[in-house]
Write a protein that holds these residues in place. Structure first.
Motif, PDB file in Angstrom:
ATOM      1  N   ALA A 115       0.822  -1.211   0.000  1.00  0.00           N
ATOM      2  CA  ALA A 115       0.000   0.000   0.000  1.00  0.00           C
ATOM      3  C   ALA A 115       0.857   1.262   0.000  1.00  0.00           C
ATOM      4  O   ALA A 115       0.430   2.307  -0.510  1.00  0.00           O
ATOM      5  CB  ALA A 115      -0.928  -0.010   1.215  1.00  0.00           C
ATOM      6  N   TYR A 116       2.068   1.163   0.570  1.00  0.00           N
ATOM      7  CA  TYR A 116       2.951   2.323   0.688  1.00  0.00           C
ATOM      8  C   TYR A 116       4.322   1.976   0.103  1.00  0.00           C
ATOM      9  O   TYR A 116       5.291   1.754   0.831  1.00  0.00           O
ATOM     10  CB  TYR A 116       3.080   2.745   2.152  1.00  0.00           C
ATOM     11  CG  TYR A 116       1.784   3.220   2.764  1.00  0.00           C
ATOM     12  CD1 TYR A 116       1.414   4.558   2.703  1.00  0.00           C
ATOM     13  CD2 TYR A 116       0.916   2.318   3.392  1.00  0.00           C
ATOM     14  CE1 TYR A 116       0.222   4.999   3.251  1.00  0.00           C
ATOM     15  CE2 TYR A 116      -0.285   2.746   3.951  1.00  0.00           C
ATOM     16  CZ  TYR A 116      -0.624   4.096   3.868  1.00  0.00           C
ATOM     17  OH  TYR A 116      -1.810   4.528   4.414  1.00  0.00           O
ATOM     18  N   PRO A 117       4.428   1.926  -1.235  1.00  0.00           N
ATOM     19  CA  PRO A 117       5.684   1.505  -1.868  1.00  0.00           C
ATOM     20  C   PRO A 117       6.866   2.419  -1.549  1.00  0.00           C
ATOM     21  O   PRO A 117       8.014   1.965  -1.531  1.00  0.00           O
ATOM     22  CB  PRO A 117       5.351   1.510  -3.361  1.00  0.00           C
ATOM     23  CG  PRO A 117       4.118   2.341  -3.495  1.00  0.00           C
ATOM     24  CD  PRO A 117       3.369   2.180  -2.228  1.00  0.00           C
ATOM     25  N   LYS A 118       6.623   3.703  -1.302  1.00  0.00           N
ATOM     26  CA  LYS A 118       7.733   4.598  -0.957  1.00  0.00           C
ATOM     27  C   LYS A 118       8.317   4.244   0.410  1.00  0.00           C
ATOM     28  O   LYS A 118       9.537   4.343   0.622  1.00  0.00           O
ATOM     29  CB  LYS A 118       7.263   6.052  -0.983  1.00  0.00           C
ATOM     30  CG  LYS A 118       6.948   6.570  -2.378  1.00  0.00           C
ATOM     31  CD  LYS A 118       6.530   8.033  -2.345  1.00  0.00           C
ATOM     32  CE  LYS A 118       6.227   8.548  -3.747  1.00  0.00           C
ATOM     33  NZ  LYS A 118       5.797   9.975  -3.737  1.00  0.00           N
ATOM     34  N   VAL A 119       7.470   3.843   1.330  1.00  0.00           N
ATOM     35  CA  VAL A 119       7.945   3.381   2.641  1.00  0.00           C
ATOM     36  C   VAL A 119       8.781   2.120   2.463  1.00  0.00           C
ATOM     37  O   VAL A 119       9.856   1.971   3.058  1.00  0.00           O
ATOM     38  CB  VAL A 119       6.756   3.128   3.598  1.00  0.00           C
ATOM     39  CG1 VAL A 119       7.226   2.460   4.890  1.00  0.00           C
ATOM     40  CG2 VAL A 119       6.026   4.428   3.901  1.00  0.00           C
ATOM     41  N   GLN A 120       8.278   1.191   1.626  1.00  0.00           N
ATOM     42  CA  GLN A 120       9.016  -0.046   1.357  1.00  0.00           C
ATOM     43  C   GLN A 120      10.392   0.263   0.758  1.00  0.00           C
ATOM     44  O   GLN A 120      11.407  -0.319   1.167  1.00  0.00           O
ATOM     45  CB  GLN A 120       8.222  -0.940   0.408  1.00  0.00           C
ATOM     46  CG  GLN A 120       8.933  -2.244   0.068  1.00  0.00           C
ATOM     47  CD  GLN A 120       8.169  -3.117  -0.913  1.00  0.00           C
ATOM     48  OE1 GLN A 120       8.627  -4.195  -1.300  1.00  0.00           O
ATOM     49  NE2 GLN A 120       6.985  -2.689  -1.335  1.00  0.00           N
ATOM     50  N   ALA A 121      10.436   1.188  -0.197  1.00  0.00           N
ATOM     51  CA  ALA A 121      11.705   1.522  -0.851  1.00  0.00           C
ATOM     52  C   ALA A 121      12.698   2.129   0.128  1.00  0.00           C
ATOM     53  O   ALA A 121      13.893   1.808   0.095  1.00  0.00           O
ATOM     54  CB  ALA A 121      11.442   2.487  -2.005  1.00  0.00           C
ATOM     55  N   ARG A 122      12.214   2.973   1.026  1.00  0.00           N
ATOM     56  CA  ARG A 122      13.126   3.587   2.003  1.00  0.00           C
ATOM     57  C   ARG A 122      13.657   2.546   2.987  1.00  0.00           C
ATOM     58  O   ARG A 122      14.837   2.580   3.356  1.00  0.00           O
ATOM     59  CB  ARG A 122      12.393   4.711   2.750  1.00  0.00           C
ATOM     60  CG  ARG A 122      13.300   5.493   3.701  1.00  0.00           C
ATOM     61  CD  ARG A 122      12.595   6.707   4.256  1.00  0.00           C
ATOM     62  NE  ARG A 122      13.390   7.312   5.314  1.00  0.00           N
ATOM     63  CZ  ARG A 122      12.999   8.367   6.027  1.00  0.00           C
ATOM     64  NH1 ARG A 122      11.831   8.949   5.775  1.00  0.00           N
ATOM     65  NH2 ARG A 122      13.767   8.854   6.985  1.00  0.00           N
ATOM     66  N   CYS A 123      12.803   1.618   3.402  1.00  0.00           N
ATOM     67  CA  CYS A 123      13.267   0.522   4.268  1.00  0.00           C
ATOM     68  C   CYS A 123      14.346  -0.287   3.562  1.00  0.00           C
ATOM     69  O   CYS A 123      15.385  -0.625   4.160  1.00  0.00           O
ATOM     70  CB  CYS A 123      12.106  -0.394   4.645  1.00  0.00           C
ATOM     71  SG  CYS A 123      11.004   0.243   5.903  1.00  0.00           S
ATOM     72  N   TYR A 124      14.097  -0.599   2.291  1.00  0.00           N
ATOM     73  CA  TYR A 124      15.051  -1.421   1.547  1.00  0.00           C
ATOM     74  C   TYR A 124      16.412  -0.736   1.444  1.00  0.00           C
ATOM     75  O   TYR A 124      17.451  -1.383   1.619  1.00  0.00           O
ATOM     76  CB  TYR A 124      14.515  -1.719   0.152  1.00  0.00           C
ATOM     77  CG  TYR A 124      15.544  -2.389  -0.733  1.00  0.00           C
ATOM     78  CD1 TYR A 124      16.016  -3.668  -0.437  1.00  0.00           C
ATOM     79  CD2 TYR A 124      16.059  -1.731  -1.845  1.00  0.00           C
ATOM     80  CE1 TYR A 124      16.976  -4.274  -1.237  1.00  0.00           C
ATOM     81  CE2 TYR A 124      17.011  -2.329  -2.650  1.00  0.00           C
ATOM     82  CZ  TYR A 124      17.479  -3.602  -2.336  1.00  0.00           C
ATOM     83  OH  TYR A 124      18.431  -4.204  -3.107  1.00  0.00           O
ATOM     84  N   GLU A 125      16.431   0.552   1.180  1.00  0.00           N
ATOM     85  CA  GLU A 125      17.703   1.268   1.075  1.00  0.00           C
ATOM     86  C   GLU A 125      18.460   1.227   2.394  1.00  0.00           C
ATOM     87  O   GLU A 125      19.685   1.070   2.417  1.00  0.00           O
ATOM     88  CB  GLU A 125      17.458   2.713   0.636  1.00  0.00           C
ATOM     89  CG  GLU A 125      16.977   2.846  -0.803  1.00  0.00           C
ATOM     90  CD  GLU A 125      17.945   2.218  -1.797  1.00  0.00           C
ATOM     91  OE1 GLU A 125      19.181   2.350  -1.605  1.00  0.00           O
ATOM     92  OE2 GLU A 125      17.481   1.599  -2.774  1.00  0.00           O
ATOM     93  N   GLU A 126      17.755   1.355   3.486  1.00  0.00           N
ATOM     94  CA  GLU A 126      18.400   1.300   4.804  1.00  0.00           C
ATOM     95  C   GLU A 126      18.918  -0.104   5.093  1.00  0.00           C
ATOM     96  O   GLU A 126      20.041  -0.283   5.583  1.00  0.00           O
ATOM     97  CB  GLU A 126      17.408   1.743   5.883  1.00  0.00           C
ATOM     98  CG  GLU A 126      18.027   1.923   7.260  1.00  0.00           C
ATOM     99  CD  GLU A 126      17.021   2.453   8.260  1.00  0.00           C
ATOM    100  OE1 GLU A 126      17.184   3.584   8.737  1.00  0.00           O
ATOM    101  OE2 GLU A 126      16.059   1.712   8.571  1.00  0.00           O
TER     102      GLU A 126
END
Length: 436
Positions: free
Chosen positions: A260-271
């Protein structure tokens, strides 16, 4: 003669209403009908909206009748904190719950993650309890997980409350029978595993929890000891059910929210990727280097609200609470939704908002009102294991896969399904293996 029967009926009705009165100086609440109490005023398929309405009318501590049983409801963070935190030892007892007592006596692809997540989580608690894990295609494993789901589905509903509060219904062929059958299925399996451990164990060589408990039983064999087989079965059922269901449902919420929140997922992945590239592996200790990922995991727990109405407590003795008199043994229900969605404690309580757990410098912080495991002496015993499982599962899944909502014509449905453990609605996940 007609006057006699009229007087008798009037007297019986008066006696019924007298029996269903509140004790002196008891928390206020809505008027209750004899026998059924407030069942018609509180929708037990999801009582949280009705709890909110009652709190607005009667205050943050009020009472209802479930059948003939008076129950005190705690609403809001400050109320729950005062009762279970500051006065926790006084309210460390558990009220009798007949239905539970009866149970213990008896590439771009899509997939359905539901059973798979349950199996992955359940195999961890199975390794701890039984010293072994199940193959994912094991039919018995699927059956045991089915029992867990059925228990939690029925436990928070009207039929379990009917069993608890209207004793004459317990022998009737009503829907709570499915809960009892599932509990008996788990109890029977636990008894077989215990017997197998007895035959195969070597004293001094502890393979798992059951071996350790059996050793304690031998050392504490006197009459009246807590360490007996009935308690061992009950503990196994508690740990197996709770250790599977809550963590699996939290991970299902995590998958749905990441879609539902792909931008949140992307930021988690980068971290996650940054820490992994530095260390070459991920461990639970690395969570301090992942403040945003930590915030997301905790916000999943808050927003998902896995246990919307926590396990009941009861006072160990007659006591006074916020000016009211609470008799010993009274059932106390904390409305945890009112804590995790408290508008006085959370900036955006009705939204998925990871910054709830970040300070102005971007460091991870845990607000005092974050109580998914309850608070006080009777808080969840599995909190430490659950935190570790959630962190490892979440970070490893996001490190290896990207998750996306497969149906472009709709959006993820974040409406919860109320139960003893509140889950998201059934969904399919889109998944792509990460190449970097």
């Amino acid at each position: 003669m007609q006057h006699f029967w009229l007087a008798l009926v009037t007297l019986l009705i008066a006696l019924l209403f007298w029996k269903w009165r509140r004790p002196p100086n008891f928390p206020p609440g809505p008027w209750a009908l004899p026998i059924i109490g407030n069942f018609l005023q509180v929708n037990l398929h999801n009582p949280v909206p009705d709890f909110n309405k009652l709190a607005k009318t009667y205050g943050n501590i009020y009472s209802i009748f479930l059948g003939g049983t008076p129950v005190v409801i705690l609403h809001g963070f400050q109320t729950v904190k005062e009762v279970f935190g500051n006065s926790g030892l006084l309210f460390a007892d558990r009220p009798p719950v007949p239905v539970l007592q009866s149970c213990t006596k008896m590439k771009g692809c899509t997939l359905d993650p539901n059973l798979l997540v349950y199996q992955a989580v359940s195999n961890i608690i199975s390794s701890i309890l039984f010293g072994d894990r199940f193959d994912y295609d094991n039919a018995l494993f699927a059956e045991l997980i089915g029992h867990i789901k059925e228990i939690n589905r029925v436990l928070a509903g009207v039929w379990a409350e009917l069993y608890n509060t209207v004793p004459f219904t317990r022998k009737l062929p009503l829907p709570f029978r499915s809960l009892l059958r599932s509990a008996e299925g788990l109890r029977s399996y636990a008894a077989k595993v215990i017997e197998e451990h007895r035959r195969t164990r070597t004293p001094g060589d502890t393979r798992d929890f059951i071996d350790g408990y059996l050793e304690k039983m031998e050392k504490n064999s006197e009459n009246g000891s807590f360490f007996n087989e009935d308690n061992l079965v009950a503990i196994i059922l508690d740990l197996f059910v709770a250790g599977t269901d809550t963590t699996a449902i939290t991970l299902r919420w995590a998958l749905l929210l990441m879609m539902a929140y792909p931008k949140v997922q992307a930021r988690c992945y980068e971290e996650i990727k940054s820490v992994f590239q530095t260390k070459g592996k991920l461990q639970y200790e690395d969570r301090s280097s992942m403040p945003y990922t930590q915030a997301v995991i905790h916000e999943v727990q808050r927003f998902g609200n896995i246990a919307p109405v926590a396990v009941p407590h009861s006072p160990l003795k007659d006591t006074h609470l916020f000016g009211y008199t609470i008799p010993k043994g009274t059932r106390i229900l904390p409305d945890m939704t009112s804590v995790l969605y408290d508008e006085l404690e959370w900036k955006h309580p009705n939204e998925f908002y990871p910054p709830h757990f970040l300070n102005k410098d971007g460091a991870f912080v845990k607000p005092e009102a974050f109580l998914p495991f309850s608070i006080g002496p009777r808080s969840c015993i599995g909190e430490g294991l659950t935190r570790m499982e959630l962190f490892i599962f979440f970070t490893e899944l996001l490190r290896h896969f990207e998750f996306f909502w497969p149906d472009k014509t709709t959006s993820p449905d974040l409406t919860p399904v109320f139960a003893e453990t509140q889950s998201p609605r059934h969904f399919i996940v889109g998944i792509t293996h990460r190449s970097d």
